[in-house]
Scaffold this motif. Sequence first.
Motif, PDB file in Angstrom:
ATOM      1  N   ARG A 283       0.860  -1.180   0.000  1.00  0.00           N
ATOM      2  CA  ARG A 283       0.000   0.000   0.000  1.00  0.00           C
ATOM      3  C   ARG A 283       0.895   1.229   0.000  1.00  0.00           C
ATOM      4  O   ARG A 283       1.867   1.304   0.757  1.00  0.00           O
ATOM      5  N   PHE A 284       0.556   2.211  -0.837  1.00  0.00           N
ATOM      6  CA  PHE A 284       1.397   3.382  -1.038  1.00  0.00           C
ATOM      7  C   PHE A 284       0.765   4.618  -0.414  1.00  0.00           C
ATOM      8  O   PHE A 284      -0.456   4.812  -0.472  1.00  0.00           O
ATOM      9  N   SER A 285       1.614   5.457   0.164  1.00  0.00           N
ATOM     10  CA  SER A 285       1.130   6.717   0.720  1.00  0.00           C
ATOM     11  C   SER A 285       0.591   7.593  -0.399  1.00  0.00           C
ATOM     12  O   SER A 285       1.127   7.612  -1.514  1.00  0.00           O
ATOM     13  N   THR A 286      -0.481   8.313  -0.125  1.00  0.00           N
ATOM     14  CA  THR A 286      -0.992   9.269  -1.110  1.00  0.00           C
ATOM     15  C   THR A 286      -0.153  10.537  -1.109  1.00  0.00           C
ATOM     16  O   THR A 286      -0.085  11.245  -2.116  1.00  0.00           O
ATOM     17  N   VAL A 287       0.483  10.845   0.008  1.00  0.00           N
ATOM     18  CA  VAL A 287       1.381  11.999   0.110  1.00  0.00           C
ATOM     19  C   VAL A 287       2.777  11.551  -0.324  1.00  0.00           C
ATOM     20  O   VAL A 287       3.357  10.650   0.287  1.00  0.00           O
ATOM     21  N   PRO A 288       3.339  12.143  -1.378  1.00  0.00           N
ATOM     22  CA  PRO A 288       4.654  11.709  -1.849  1.00  0.00           C
ATOM     23  C   PRO A 288       5.783  12.235  -0.976  1.00  0.00           C
ATOM     24  O   PRO A 288       5.648  13.255  -0.300  1.00  0.00           O
ATOM     25  N   VAL A 289       6.888  11.518  -0.997  1.00  0.00           N
ATOM     26  CA  VAL A 289       8.096  11.965  -0.309  1.00  0.00           C
ATOM     27  C   VAL A 289       8.913  12.873  -1.215  1.00  0.00           C
ATOM     28  O   VAL A 289       9.497  13.861  -0.757  1.00  0.00           O
ATOM     29  N   LEU A 290       8.933  12.572  -2.531  1.00  0.00           N
ATOM     30  CA  LEU A 290       9.807  13.309  -3.437  1.00  0.00           C
ATOM     31  C   LEU A 290       9.331  13.172  -4.870  1.00  0.00           C
ATOM     32  O   LEU A 290       8.959  12.081  -5.310  1.00  0.00           O
ATOM     33  N   ARG A 291       9.327  14.283  -5.585  1.00  0.00           N
ATOM     34  CA  ARG A 291       9.081  14.263  -7.031  1.00  0.00           C
ATOM     35  C   ARG A 291      10.393  13.956  -7.741  1.00  0.00           C
ATOM     36  O   ARG A 291      11.402  14.592  -7.485  1.00  0.00           O
ATOM     37  N   GLU A 292      10.367  12.964  -8.618  1.00  0.00           N
ATOM     38  CA  GLU A 292      11.574  12.556  -9.319  1.00  0.00           C
ATOM     39  C   GLU A 292      11.377  12.652 -10.830  1.00  0.00           C
ATOM     40  O   GLU A 292      10.368  12.181 -11.364  1.00  0.00           O
ATOM     41  N   GLU A 293      12.351  13.249 -11.489  1.00  0.00           N
ATOM     42  CA  GLU A 293      12.373  13.276 -12.942  1.00  0.00           C
ATOM     43  C   GLU A 293      13.360  12.224 -13.425  1.00  0.00           C
ATOM     44  O   GLU A 293      14.541  12.244 -13.058  1.00  0.00           O
ATOM     45  N   VAL A 294      12.874  11.290 -14.214  1.00  0.00           N
ATOM     46  CA  VAL A 294      13.708  10.202 -14.720  1.00  0.00           C
ATOM     47  C   VAL A 294      14.308  10.623 -16.049  1.00  0.00           C
ATOM     48  O   VAL A 294      13.601  11.091 -16.947  1.00  0.00           O
ATOM     49  N   ALA A 295      15.621  10.476 -16.177  1.00  0.00           N
ATOM     50  CA  ALA A 295      16.332  10.962 -17.355  1.00  0.00           C
ATOM     51  C   ALA A 295      17.108   9.842 -18.036  1.00  0.00           C
ATOM     52  O   ALA A 295      17.403   8.796 -17.444  1.00  0.00           O
ATOM     53  N   VAL A 296      17.437  10.088 -19.298  1.00  0.00           N
ATOM     54  CA  VAL A 296      18.322   9.213 -20.063  1.00  0.00           C
ATOM     55  C   VAL A 296      19.709   9.835 -20.036  1.00  0.00           C
ATOM     56  O   VAL A 296      19.904  10.978 -20.463  1.00  0.00           O
ATOM     57  N   PHE A 297      20.680   9.091 -19.539  1.00  0.00           N
ATOM     58  CA  PHE A 297      22.069   9.543 -19.509  1.00  0.00           C
ATOM     59  C   PHE A 297      22.819   8.893 -20.662  1.00  0.00           C
ATOM     60  O   PHE A 297      22.682   7.696 -20.909  1.00  0.00           O
ATOM     61  N   ALA A 298      23.600   9.711 -21.364  1.00  0.00           N
ATOM     62  CA  ALA A 298      24.338   9.225 -22.532  1.00  0.00           C
ATOM     63  C   ALA A 298      25.756   9.776 -22.510  1.00  0.00           C
ATOM     64  O   ALA A 298      26.091  10.667 -21.712  1.00  0.00           O
ATOM     65  N   ASN A 299      26.582   9.242 -23.411  1.00  0.00           N
ATOM     66  CA  ASN A 299      27.975   9.658 -23.541  1.00  0.00           C
ATOM     67  C   ASN A 299      28.104  10.578 -24.754  1.00  0.00           C
ATOM     68  O   ASN A 299      27.761  10.181 -25.875  1.00  0.00           O
ATOM     69  N   ARG A 300      28.579  11.807 -24.543  1.00  0.00           N
ATOM     70  CA  ARG A 300      28.697  12.762 -25.649  1.00  0.00           C
ATOM     71  C   ARG A 300      29.632  12.266 -26.748  1.00  0.00           C
ATOM     72  O   ARG A 300      29.536  12.712 -27.887  1.00  0.00           O
ATOM     73  N   GLN A 301      30.548  11.360 -26.395  1.00  0.00           N
ATOM     74  CA  GLN A 301      31.446  10.809 -27.407  1.00  0.00           C
ATOM     75  C   GLN A 301      30.736   9.830 -28.346  1.00  0.00           C
ATOM     76  O   GLN A 301      31.226   9.553 -29.447  1.00  0.00           O
ATOM     77  N   ARG A 302      29.583   9.333 -27.914  1.00  0.00           N
ATOM     78  CA  ARG A 302      28.774   8.423 -28.740  1.00  0.00           C
ATOM     79  C   ARG A 302      27.312   8.859 -28.642  1.00  0.00           C
ATOM     80  O   ARG A 302      26.488   8.208 -27.993  1.00  0.00           O
ATOM     81  N   PRO A 303      26.989   9.993 -29.256  1.00  0.00           N
ATOM     82  CA  PRO A 303      25.652  10.585 -29.093  1.00  0.00           C
ATOM     83  C   PRO A 303      24.556   9.672 -29.635  1.00  0.00           C
ATOM     84  O   PRO A 303      24.771   8.901 -30.576  1.00  0.00           O
TER      85      PRO A 303
END
Length: 254
Positions: free
Chosen positions: A97-117
């Motif tokens: 069961r999950f709390s309705t009040v969140p602990v933290l807003r998270e933005e999920v990102a894609v991390f890449a290597n600039r040498q291999r865009p």
Amino acid sequence: MIRRLFGLLALLLSGALQAAETVRYCDYPVYPPVSWSDGKQPRGLAPTVVRELFGRLGYRVEMVVLGNWQRCLLDAAEGRVDVVLAYASEQRAQAMRFSTVPVLREEVAVFANRQRPLKFATLEDLARYRGGLLFGESYGADFDRFVARHQNIEWVSDSGQNFGKLIRGRIDFVIQERRTGQLFVEHLPGARDIVALGPALSVDYLRVAVSRHSPLSEHMNEIDAQLQKMTDAGELERWLHESEVTYRDMVRQP
């Protein structure tokens, strides 16, 4: 003799009460500033929130640290631990069961290597590349279906492994919370070309998740009420900032 028996009975009852009031919290501390290990115990926002939240509700918190995130989720699902902090999903909601009040807003990102865009605008753009994730991670139903369909993910138990592969070109991308990933690569040797790509893969909310096998699952209203008080008082935001500062100070030490 009778007095001694009563004393022993009181002691046993006290011990039983204390055991009943212990909350077992499972952490996999590899997500700074949310959670990381100082070599002795978990540090960061998540363990702080759990200790404060359940301490104020009258419980003692026992920290359980396991070898990967999937183990924590499994132990919560089967009732071996009471609490984890996690993203909600339909599958997880069957066991927690999950709390309705969140602990933290998270933005999920894609991390890449600039040498291999790589070219990334939508989730399907990642189908042509090889990615890295930690065991047990889920970033929503659409993402889970994408992973199952394309089978282009390598699973590991440590973020250092993932970003090490990305630095060496063994994988093309890493999926990670933007805040955690950026903090992690700040001081990672060889990571100067590792960047978070602009568009967010998703936005989700870290929540208190209580095993449906735990007696705590009957007290979600009290948990939410206390979380709301902590949020309104600005404590969660303050603990997050303090965790970021503490982590940076720790990794700068020789």
